[in-house]
Design an enzyme around this catalytic site. Sequence first.
Site, PDB file in Angstrom:
ATOM      1  N   ASP A   1       4.771  17.685   8.773  1.00 23.38           N
ATOM      2  CA  ASP A   1       5.485  16.899   7.902  1.00 23.38           C
ATOM      3  C   ASP A   1       6.830  16.898   7.749  1.00 23.38           C
ATOM      4  O   ASP A   1       7.442  17.978   7.780  1.00 23.38           O
ATOM      5  CB  ASP A   1       4.950  17.150   6.357  1.00 23.38           C
ATOM      6  CG  ASP A   1       5.037  16.049   5.368  1.00 23.38           C
ATOM      7  OD1 ASP A   1       4.047  15.593   4.786  1.00 23.38           O
ATOM      8  OD2 ASP A   1       5.896  15.494   5.271  1.00 23.38           O
TER       9      ASP A   1
ATOM     10  N   GLY B   1       6.900  13.669   1.537  1.00 28.88           N
ATOM     11  CA  GLY B   1       6.119  14.651   1.217  1.00 28.88           C
ATOM     12  C   GLY B   1       7.169  15.892   0.393  1.00 28.88           C
ATOM     13  O   GLY B   1       8.211  15.566   0.536  1.00 28.88           O
TER      14      GLY B   1
ATOM     15  N   TYR C   1       5.193  -3.635   7.095  1.00 27.53           N
ATOM     16  CA  TYR C   1       4.350  -2.370   6.956  1.00 27.53           C
ATOM     17  C   TYR C   1       2.929  -2.715   7.356  1.00 27.53           C
ATOM     18  O   TYR C   1       2.158  -2.201   7.969  1.00 27.53           O
ATOM     19  CB  TYR C   1       4.619  -2.095   5.475  1.00 27.53           C
ATOM     20  CG  TYR C   1       3.702  -0.936   5.075  1.00 27.53           C
ATOM     21  CD1 TYR C   1       3.494   0.397   5.775  1.00 27.53           C
ATOM     22  CD2 TYR C   1       2.713  -1.158   4.067  1.00 27.53           C
ATOM     23  CE1 TYR C   1       2.712   1.371   5.353  1.00 27.53           C
ATOM     24  CE2 TYR C   1       1.823  -0.095   3.593  1.00 27.53           C
ATOM     25  CZ  TYR C   1       1.856   1.197   4.539  1.00 27.53           C
ATOM     26  OH  TYR C   1       1.115   2.352   4.230  1.00 27.53           O
TER      27      TYR C   1
END
Length: 322
Positions: A31, A36, A152
């Site tokens: 990540d 996150g 997106y």
Amino acid sequence: MKILITGGAGFIGSHLAEALLEKSHKVNIIDNLSTGSMDNIEHLKNNKRFSYYIDTIMDVKLMKKLIKDCDAVFHLAAAVGVKYIIDNPLESIKTNIGGTEIVLENASRLGKKKVILASTSEVYGKNMDGLKSFKETDDRVLGTTTIPRWSYSCTKALDEFLALAYYREKKLPIVVVRLFNTCGPRQTGRYGMVLPRFVKQALSNRPITVYGDGSQTRCFTYISDVVGALDSLMDCEKTVGEIFNLGNPQPISMNELAKKVKRLTGSISKIIHIPYEEAYEKGFEDMKHRQPDISKIKRFIKFNPSVSIDEIIKRTAEYFER
Ligand code: UDP
């Protein structure tokens, strides 16, 4: 099994890691902490079967090593959140397309590892048919390319095309999952997600900000229902080469959601309406309704989303209060 989760320090990834560790799997996550956070995985760090890499999935050398070393991949790393996509259009397109290609190419070369690709209900685009729910085979209806929101949808659709092409040409076992507004503890409202935003606003007695006229609807799905289904889709051999909607088909309007959040948190917040162009940018287009048809996934795995919207709000509020 040894499982790699890309985006494993994110909201969904960290819950998935936890569930897989509980089933005695070994879990590696990667990540870059763009959306996150280390807090999400703090409680997993001492588990001997858990390893984490704070790095980008664009690092081909590292990805080769991680993919070689695992039996299966959950590919969740992506630029997500309507606000994030609008604020970071270039990085979003590059990560969503380039990152997925790196994952699929190496999963294919390094032993045909099964890949579950997290896609999104955003691929359907605008719902032109009122309250009709989306089936996996439905047409996609998108706005013009000058509206960044639709990029997106396009990047994730291209990810789906890529995954299906690797399946057809290279026999890579892939599964595509279209998620519908997953919610729960650890989700942040920073990148646009409405439910944690409303709950936070209500808990601090700040105005609850409904965008547009608030008649738009969404279907919110609790994280444990999503994680359980992702795990079952990985375990079930028949899911290979398929696309699945994954969501709770119960719709609610943003006006109703705001009222419910206010009532369930005992808040004295005002509910206010903000025009879309003020909330996002000029020319912004929203999806009026977005509801999954889940008959397909139910034919493949046991899937009965069981957590109601009231319960989702209560658990999210408890999380923020803690
Ligand atoms: N929304 C809202 N207030 C907010 C944030 C979002 O009314 O503070 C609306 C947004 O315009 C959309 C819905 O809530 O109609 C869901 O937005 P979100 O960004 O959570 O996810 P989407 O389903 O649009 O990807």
